[in-house]
Write an enzyme that holds these catalytic residues in place. Sequence first.
Site, mmCIF file in Angstrom:
data_model
loop_
_atom_site.group_PDB
_atom_site.id
_atom_site.type_symbol
_atom_site.label_atom_id
_atom_site.label_comp_id
_atom_site.label_asym_id
_atom_site.label_seq_id
_atom_site.Cartn_x
_atom_site.Cartn_y
_atom_site.Cartn_z
ATOM 1 N N HIS A 164 0.841 -1.203 0.000
ATOM 2 C CA HIS A 164 0.000 0.000 0.000
ATOM 3 C C HIS A 164 0.875 1.251 0.000
ATOM 4 O O HIS A 164 1.733 1.420 0.863
ATOM 5 C CB HIS A 164 -0.921 0.002 1.234
ATOM 6 C CG HIS A 164 -2.105 -0.904 1.074
ATOM 7 N ND1 HIS A 164 -3.247 -0.777 1.822
ATOM 8 C CD2 HIS A 164 -2.322 -1.925 0.220
ATOM 9 C CE1 HIS A 164 -4.128 -1.700 1.443
ATOM 10 N NE2 HIS A 164 -3.580 -2.423 0.484
ATOM 11 N N TYR A 171 -9.612 5.162 7.200
ATOM 12 C CA TYR A 171 -9.828 5.489 8.616
ATOM 13 C C TYR A 171 -10.905 6.572 8.676
ATOM 14 O O TYR A 171 -10.790 7.587 7.978
ATOM 15 C CB TYR A 171 -8.546 6.040 9.244
ATOM 16 C CG TYR A 171 -7.450 5.012 9.456
ATOM 17 C CD1 TYR A 171 -7.297 4.381 10.682
ATOM 18 C CD2 TYR A 171 -6.555 4.685 8.443
ATOM 19 C CE1 TYR A 171 -6.278 3.446 10.898
ATOM 20 C CE2 TYR A 171 -5.535 3.752 8.643
ATOM 21 C CZ TYR A 171 -5.412 3.138 9.874
ATOM 22 O OH TYR A 171 -4.409 2.214 10.080
ATOM 23 N N PRO A 231 -4.723 0.226 18.807
ATOM 24 C CA PRO A 231 -4.432 -0.278 17.456
ATOM 25 C C PRO A 231 -4.479 0.759 16.338
ATOM 26 O O PRO A 231 -4.064 0.471 15.217
ATOM 27 C CB PRO A 231 -5.522 -1.338 17.236
ATOM 28 C CG PRO A 231 -6.616 -0.982 18.173
ATOM 29 C CD PRO A 231 -5.972 -0.339 19.352
ATOM 30 N N LYS A 289 0.542 -0.306 15.077
ATOM 31 C CA LYS A 289 1.931 -0.389 15.534
ATOM 32 C C LYS A 289 2.266 -1.599 16.410
ATOM 33 O O LYS A 289 3.448 -1.893 16.636
ATOM 34 C CB LYS A 289 2.286 0.890 16.327
ATOM 35 C CG LYS A 289 2.457 2.117 15.448
ATOM 36 C CD LYS A 289 3.768 2.069 14.687
ATOM 37 C CE LYS A 289 3.826 3.048 13.542
ATOM 38 N NZ LYS A 289 3.566 2.463 12.222
ATOM 39 N N TYR A 322 3.690 6.356 10.248
ATOM 40 C CA TYR A 322 2.869 5.209 9.837
ATOM 41 C C TYR A 322 3.722 4.146 9.127
ATOM 42 O O TYR A 322 3.582 2.949 9.403
ATOM 43 C CB TYR A 322 1.718 5.668 8.933
ATOM 44 C CG TYR A 322 0.635 4.622 8.772
ATOM 45 C CD1 TYR A 322 -0.474 4.601 9.615
ATOM 46 C CD2 TYR A 322 0.726 3.630 7.796
ATOM 47 C CE1 TYR A 322 -1.456 3.633 9.492
ATOM 48 C CE2 TYR A 322 -0.253 2.656 7.665
ATOM 49 C CZ TYR A 322 -1.337 2.661 8.509
ATOM 50 O OH TYR A 322 -2.309 1.690 8.389
HETATM 51 P P1 FAD Z 1 1.413 -12.056 21.374
HETATM 52 O O1 FAD Z 1 0.992 -12.074 19.962
HETATM 53 O O2 FAD Z 1 0.379 -11.769 22.415
HETATM 54 O O3 FAD Z 1 2.094 -13.456 21.672
HETATM 55 C C1 FAD Z 1 2.405 -13.885 22.976
HETATM 56 C C2 FAD Z 1 2.343 -15.387 23.023
HETATM 57 O O4 FAD Z 1 2.723 -15.823 24.327
HETATM 58 C C3 FAD Z 1 0.949 -15.934 22.786
HETATM 59 O O5 FAD Z 1 0.977 -16.940 21.818
HETATM 60 C C4 FAD Z 1 0.510 -16.456 24.142
HETATM 61 O O6 FAD Z 1 -0.371 -17.564 24.038
HETATM 62 C C5 FAD Z 1 1.839 -16.832 24.761
HETATM 63 N N1 FAD Z 1 1.832 -16.818 26.235
HETATM 64 C C6 FAD Z 1 1.172 -15.978 27.067
HETATM 65 N N2 FAD Z 1 1.409 -16.289 28.340
HETATM 66 C C7 FAD Z 1 2.228 -17.362 28.330
HETATM 67 C C8 FAD Z 1 2.807 -18.148 29.351
HETATM 68 N N3 FAD Z 1 2.591 -17.875 30.643
HETATM 69 N N4 FAD Z 1 3.590 -19.178 28.994
HETATM 70 C C9 FAD Z 1 3.831 -19.454 27.680
HETATM 71 N N5 FAD Z 1 3.297 -18.737 26.678
HETATM 72 C C10 FAD Z 1 2.504 -17.712 26.993
HETATM 73 N N6 FAD Z 1 -2.185 -4.724 16.556
HETATM 74 C C11 FAD Z 1 -2.355 -4.032 15.455
HETATM 75 O O7 FAD Z 1 -1.397 -3.408 14.994
HETATM 76 N N7 FAD Z 1 -3.571 -4.048 14.813
HETATM 77 C C12 FAD Z 1 -4.640 -4.755 15.299
HETATM 78 O O8 FAD Z 1 -5.712 -4.762 14.717
HETATM 79 C C13 FAD Z 1 -4.491 -5.462 16.465
HETATM 80 N N8 FAD Z 1 -5.516 -6.157 16.995
HETATM 81 C C14 FAD Z 1 -5.333 -6.816 18.166
HETATM 82 C C15 FAD Z 1 -6.381 -7.507 18.745
HETATM 83 C C16 FAD Z 1 -6.227 -8.172 19.961
HETATM 84 C C17 FAD Z 1 -7.409 -8.912 20.587
HETATM 85 C C18 FAD Z 1 -4.968 -8.146 20.612
HETATM 86 C C19 FAD Z 1 -4.763 -8.846 21.934
HETATM 87 C C20 FAD Z 1 -3.908 -7.463 20.016
HETATM 88 C C21 FAD Z 1 -4.082 -6.790 18.803
HETATM 89 N N9 FAD Z 1 -3.031 -6.092 18.188
HETATM 90 C C22 FAD Z 1 -3.219 -5.421 17.067
HETATM 91 C C23 FAD Z 1 -1.714 -6.063 18.736
HETATM 92 C C24 FAD Z 1 -0.806 -7.091 18.077
HETATM 93 O O9 FAD Z 1 -1.530 -8.216 17.704
HETATM 94 C C25 FAD Z 1 0.262 -7.400 19.091
HETATM 95 O O10 FAD Z 1 1.006 -6.215 19.303
HETATM 96 C C26 FAD Z 1 1.189 -8.547 18.686
HETATM 97 O O11 FAD Z 1 0.483 -9.757 18.706
HETATM 98 C C27 FAD Z 1 2.362 -8.613 19.644
HETATM 99 O O12 FAD Z 1 3.080 -9.796 19.449
HETATM 100 P P2 FAD Z 1 3.760 -10.538 20.652
HETATM 101 O O13 FAD Z 1 4.432 -11.707 20.049
HETATM 102 O O14 FAD Z 1 4.529 -9.572 21.454
HETATM 103 O O15 FAD Z 1 2.578 -10.993 21.616
HETATM 104 C C1 DHB Z 2 -5.713 -3.208 10.921
HETATM 105 C C2 DHB Z 2 -5.644 -2.944 12.241
HETATM 106 C C3 DHB Z 2 -5.245 -1.705 12.654
HETATM 107 O O1 DHB Z 2 -5.148 -1.431 13.942
HETATM 108 C C4 DHB Z 2 -4.899 -0.716 11.759
HETATM 109 O O2 DHB Z 2 -4.535 0.500 12.218
HETATM 110 C C5 DHB Z 2 -4.946 -1.000 10.445
HETATM 111 C C6 DHB Z 2 -5.355 -2.263 10.017
HETATM 112 C C7 DHB Z 2 -6.191 -4.534 10.479
HETATM 113 O O3 DHB Z 2 -6.471 -5.384 11.336
HETATM 114 O O4 DHB Z 2 -6.324 -4.743 9.271
#
Ligand code: FAD
Ligand code: DHB
Length: 390
Positions: A73, A201, A293, A297, A385
């Site tokens: 994009h 947005y 979100p 980021k 962004y």
């Molecule tokens: P996570 O993806 O949370 O991974 C952590 C892992 O550790 C998981 O698999 C979990 O099961 C595991 N874990 C937890 N506790 C334990 C334990 N005690 N022992 C072993 N394993 C464990 N970001 C965006 O930019 N856009 C979005 O639309 C967006 N939507 C989101 C929606 C939701 C519901 C959530 C929760 C987050 C969202 N985010 C979004 C944020 C983005 O998904 C996260 O920033 C990203 O997943 C971070 O990655 P991570 O690997 O740090 O953590």
């Molecule tokens: C999506 C999520 C976001 O938070 C964003 O800023 C843009 C896209 C997505 O899930 O596609």
Amino acid sequence: MLRTQVAIIGAGPAGLLLGQLLHRAGIGTIILEQRSKDYVLARIRAGVLEQGAVGLIEEAGASARMRQEGLVHDGTEIAFGGVRYRIDFQALTGKTVMVYGQTEVTRDLMDAREAVGAPTVYEALDVTIHAADTDRPSVRYRKDGHETDIACDFVAGCDGFHGVSRQTIPEHALRTYERVYPFGWLGILVDKPPLSDELVYVNHERGFALCSMRSATRSRYYLQCGLDEHLDDWPDDKFWEELRRRLDPEAVARLQTGPAIEKSIAPLRSFVAEPMRFGRLFLAGDAAHIVPPTGAKGLNLAASDVAYLSRAFVEWYQRNSMAGLDTYPRRALARVWKAERFSWWMTQILHRFPESSGFDGKLQAAELDYLFGSKAAQTVLAENYVGLPY
Ligand code: FAD
Ligand code: DHB
């Protein structure tokens, strides 16, 4: 007793990416994940990757499908007052973003890890971290009723906001900063083509909306909702009706609706835990920080943390230098706080706040008017962004 060099807690994007980058540098890892592989892959989360994250996935040897299926994009649209304005990332910064779902990134990294035979223990329960403030840390977990200890040089806490890693750090060694927002996002995934080639947005008097996508045939939409609302309050028809109200007529005409294949509500929060380190335990990704979100980021910050951390581990194992690990918190947090600022600001200008005064509303309108009229302001948005350098 097992032994590894870096024990990684969590098989989300942060843990998997770190595992793959370390493997490529000849560093041994074991990943402990409390959920099953299918459970991790069923979580629908982020969708937008910065160029830096794309580059790291490439470096990790997991980019083939992303390069084929990801959507590049060049810009995004922001709708306000019935008009849509385009922010042209490519023209303003020379950079683009990649739309490719977190689920797909996770799957590709899991496949790459399996292909090289690096160990991941799924359904590893009751993970505990021991002696993190000594030179000989270890982790313990339970699986199928058996307890196993892993001796390691370092522990990488990549276990998300609710994980055990941050909770292991004594209160006196951690400082936290938090803002909770008075609304959430209701998200829906649907097998219909997106209404536009780019993300839209929307700041509407009924609340924020976002039109996003996962592919040419799969769309992702979000609506700002109240914190007290439940999924049961939102049958598909009601979601589409509310989305139509928040879109301009041309967008409504192009909107293709269908049955939701996933629906979820996420509250919005800003959170940072400093200093992302306790002895030989290092935090990365959501374990250390959360962003609302709006700026897309969360996943990208997990990637930049892992970039700093993986290079620091390589520096230790290849050159016997702690310098990279010692400066990891400072370097990671400098970037984290800039992403926190951007995500807070995007949230501020695009949502309707229940408590906001007439003055706040006028300021928000002025901010958007300035953005749409100023190349300098658009450049600030665009360079944040597409992602600040690391
Ligand atoms: P996570 O993806 O949370 O991974 C952590 C892992 O550790 C998981 O698999 C979990 O099961 C595991 N874990 C937890 N506790 C334990 C334990 N005690 N022992 C072993 N394993 C464990 N970001 C965006 O930019 N856009 C979005 O639309 C967006 N939507 C989101 C929606 C939701 C519901 C959530 C929760 C987050 C969202 N985010 C979004 C944020 C983005 O998904 C996260 O920033 C990203 O997943 C971070 O990655 P991570 O690997 O740090 O953590
Ligand atoms: C999506 C999520 C976001 O938070 C964003 O800023 C843009 C896209 C997505 O899930 O596609």
